[in-house]
Design a protein around this motif. Sequence first.
Motif, PDB file in Angstrom:
ATOM      1  N   ARG A  77       0.826  -1.208   0.000  1.00 56.29           N
ATOM      2  CA  ARG A  77       0.000   0.000   0.000  1.00 56.29           C
ATOM      3  C   ARG A  77       0.864   1.264   0.000  1.00 56.29           C
ATOM      4  N   VAL A  78       1.891   1.261   0.846  1.00 57.88           N
ATOM      5  CA  VAL A  78       2.775   2.434   0.933  1.00 57.88           C
ATOM      6  C   VAL A  78       3.532   2.621  -0.378  1.00 57.88           C
ATOM      7  N   ARG A  79       3.975   1.522  -0.918  1.00 62.22           N
ATOM      8  CA  ARG A  79       4.704   1.560  -2.180  1.00 62.22           C
ATOM      9  C   ARG A  79       3.868   2.228  -3.283  1.00 62.22           C
ATOM     10  N   GLY A  80       2.607   1.811  -3.376  1.00 60.18           N
ATOM     11  CA  GLY A  80       1.742   2.362  -4.407  1.00 60.18           C
ATOM     12  C   GLY A  80       1.393   3.822  -4.160  1.00 60.18           C
ATOM     13  N   LYS A  81       1.115   4.135  -2.916  1.00 57.68           N
ATOM     14  CA  LYS A  81       0.672   5.503  -2.601  1.00 57.68           C
ATOM     15  C   LYS A  81       1.771   6.533  -2.799  1.00 57.68           C
ATOM     16  N   PHE A  82       3.006   6.165  -2.403  1.00 60.95           N
ATOM     17  CA  PHE A  82       4.087   7.158  -2.410  1.00 60.95           C
ATOM     18  C   PHE A  82       5.053   6.993  -3.595  1.00 60.95           C
ATOM     19  N   CYS A  83       4.805   5.992  -4.420  1.00 63.01           N
ATOM     20  CA  CYS A  83       5.663   5.754  -5.588  1.00 63.01           C
ATOM     21  C   CYS A  83       7.117   5.540  -5.159  1.00 63.01           C
ATOM     22  N   VAL A  84       7.313   4.509  -4.364  1.00 61.00           N
ATOM     23  CA  VAL A  84       8.654   4.133  -3.900  1.00 61.00           C
ATOM     24  C   VAL A  84       8.837   2.627  -4.102  1.00 61.00           C
ATOM     25  N   SER A  85      10.060   2.159  -3.943  1.00 64.87           N
ATOM     26  CA  SER A  85      10.300   0.722  -4.039  1.00 64.87           C
ATOM     27  C   SER A  85       9.793   0.034  -2.767  1.00 64.87           C
ATOM     28  N   ALA A  86       9.580  -1.277  -2.862  1.00 64.72           N
ATOM     29  CA  ALA A  86       9.164  -2.042  -1.687  1.00 64.72           C
ATOM     30  C   ALA A  86      10.227  -1.937  -0.586  1.00 64.72           C
ATOM     31  N   GLU A  87      11.486  -1.913  -0.971  1.00 60.19           N
ATOM     32  CA  GLU A  87      12.564  -1.829   0.009  1.00 60.19           C
ATOM     33  C   GLU A  87      12.557  -0.478   0.736  1.00 60.19           C
ATOM     34  N   ALA A  88      12.327   0.598  -0.014  1.00 61.20           N
ATOM     35  CA  ALA A  88      12.260   1.923   0.616  1.00 61.20           C
ATOM     36  C   ALA A  88      11.087   1.987   1.592  1.00 61.20           C
ATOM     37  N   ALA A  89       9.935   1.423   1.184  1.00 60.56           N
ATOM     38  CA  ALA A  89       8.761   1.413   2.063  1.00 60.56           C
ATOM     39  C   ALA A  89       9.030   0.582   3.309  1.00 60.56           C
ATOM     40  N   ARG A  90       9.637  -0.583   3.130  1.00 62.14           N
ATOM     41  CA  ARG A  90       9.914  -1.472   4.257  1.00 62.14           C
ATOM     42  C   ARG A  90      10.837  -0.793   5.280  1.00 62.14           C
ATOM     43  N   ILE A  91      11.896  -0.175   4.797  1.00 64.74           N
ATOM     44  CA  ILE A  91      12.853   0.468   5.699  1.00 64.74           C
ATOM     45  C   ILE A  91      12.209   1.621   6.461  1.00 64.74           C
ATOM     46  N   ARG A  92      11.420   2.412   5.761  1.00 63.79           N
ATOM     47  CA  ARG A  92      10.752   3.545   6.419  1.00 63.79           C
ATOM     48  C   ARG A  92       9.774   3.045   7.488  1.00 63.79           C
ATOM     49  N   LEU A  93       9.004   2.002   7.156  1.00 64.86           N
ATOM     50  CA  LEU A  93       8.017   1.471   8.111  1.00 64.86           C
ATOM     51  C   LEU A  93       8.716   0.843   9.323  1.00 64.86           C
ATOM     52  N   LEU A  94       9.858   0.246   9.092  1.00 62.99           N
ATOM     53  CA  LEU A  94      10.634  -0.311  10.209  1.00 62.99           C
ATOM     54  C   LEU A  94      11.165   0.796  11.108  1.00 62.99           C
ATOM     55  N   LYS A  95      11.725   1.827  10.494  1.00 62.01           N
ATOM     56  CA  LYS A  95      12.296   2.916  11.292  1.00 62.01           C
ATOM     57  C   LYS A  95      11.235   3.609  12.147  1.00 62.01           C
ATOM     58  N   LEU A  96      10.005   3.656  11.612  1.00 59.01           N
ATOM     59  CA  LEU A  96       8.934   4.323  12.355  1.00 59.01           C
ATOM     60  C   LEU A  96       8.156   3.349  13.242  1.00 59.01           C
ATOM     61  N   ASN A  97       8.641   2.099  13.255  1.00 51.89           N
ATOM     62  CA  ASN A  97       8.052   1.101  14.154  1.00 51.89           C
ATOM     63  C   ASN A  97       6.644   0.666  13.776  1.00 51.89           C
ATOM     64  N   PHE A  98       6.256   0.852  12.516  1.00 55.69           N
ATOM     65  CA  PHE A  98       5.007   0.255  12.056  1.00 55.69           C
ATOM     66  C   PHE A  98       5.226  -1.224  11.775  1.00 55.69           C
ATOM     67  N   LEU A  99       6.476  -1.569  11.428  1.00 54.09           N
ATOM     68  CA  LEU A  99       6.853  -2.971  11.282  1.00 54.09           C
ATOM     69  C   LEU A  99       7.835  -3.317  12.391  1.00 54.09           C
ATOM     70  N   ALA A 100       7.759  -4.545  12.861  1.00 55.68           N
ATOM     71  CA  ALA A 100       8.701  -5.020  13.879  1.00 55.68           C
ATOM     72  C   ALA A 100       9.813  -5.783  13.177  1.00 55.68           C
ATOM     73  N   ALA A 101      11.052  -5.442  13.487  1.00 54.65           N
ATOM     74  CA  ALA A 101      12.188  -6.123  12.849  1.00 54.65           C
ATOM     75  C   ALA A 101      12.310  -7.539  13.369  1.00 54.65           C
ATOM     76  N   GLN A 102      12.750  -8.438  12.474  1.00 46.20           N
ATOM     77  CA  GLN A 102      12.983  -9.817  12.908  1.00 46.20           C
ATOM     78  C   GLN A 102      14.359  -9.930  13.534  1.00 46.20           C
ATOM     79  N   ASP A 103      15.294  -9.136  12.978  1.00 50.08           N
ATOM     80  CA  ASP A 103      16.687  -9.202  13.425  1.00 50.08           C
ATOM     81  C   ASP A 103      17.041  -7.898  14.112  1.00 50.08           C
ATOM     82  N   ARG A 104      17.190  -7.938  15.400  1.00 48.90           N
ATOM     83  CA  ARG A 104      17.467  -6.719  16.146  1.00 48.90           C
ATOM     84  C   ARG A 104      18.890  -6.218  15.918  1.00 48.90           C
TER      85      ARG A 104
END
Length: 253
Positions: free
Chosen positions: A206-233
């Motif tokens: 959803r983020v990728r489509g809305k903001f026109c970014v790569s899946a990797e850019a969306a994933r990293i941003r969501l991780l940094k903002l704690n919307f996603l929980a990292a598997q590897d601390r």
Amino acid sequence: MRQVRDTTGRFALRPHYQPAELDRECEAVLAQFFRPSHGQIPVPIPTDDLTRLIERDVSDFDPGADLAEYGADVEGVTEFRPGRKPRVRIAGELAYDERRQNRYRTTLTHEYGHVRFHSYLFEIESGSDDLFGLPAQRDRVQVCKRETILDTRVVDWMEWQAGYVCGALLMPISSLRASAGAFQEERGIFGPIASGSAEAMALIGRVRGKFCVSAEAARIRLLKLNFLAAQDRGTSIFAPADGAGLPSISRPR
Ligand SMILES: [Zn+2]
């Protein structure tokens, strides 16, 4: 922003930003830039507007550069010039290849991070009462490789900050919080979503489509903002803001 000792040896002191400070400043930059023409920040932000933004603040912008002299996988270079606005060059193969538009957008905003948040460091006159100390000529060129455009675990604080700014400009904090918040509400989710889960993939999509970014850019941003929980601390996502406190290494040459 506060000043801390620069363990890379490049400056005596360097700026230390909290992620929230960078988010706030990036959103303010965009709001100010778009207010006269759009009234508000457009989402996704058109690439042409990102180009206009960087052109406003540099003396020379070349999106079709040959950066081979800096080595393999170099996608952007910002050259700081005391007394003048910086010069930014982006590898030509990004701008003119439709399939690489996401990488072009991330490199553009990464370099803008250097322009906006680091140029002033090179304006401070060298002298006995100089807080930062002016780097040698060879250190006035920031060379940005593909692997550090979005994020870096190494302690090159300039790369870390530019990587964060890249995400904060392409996915402005207010819009991103609204999108991710709506997603959580629709699905009855509270707190961070486990990385790798179907819901994490759906949110990234959803983020990728809305903001026109790569899946990797969306994933990293969501991780940094704690919307996603990292598997590897142990990943850089959970490193302290801009790497403060970690062992230092020299920046890429
Ligand atoms: Zn960089």
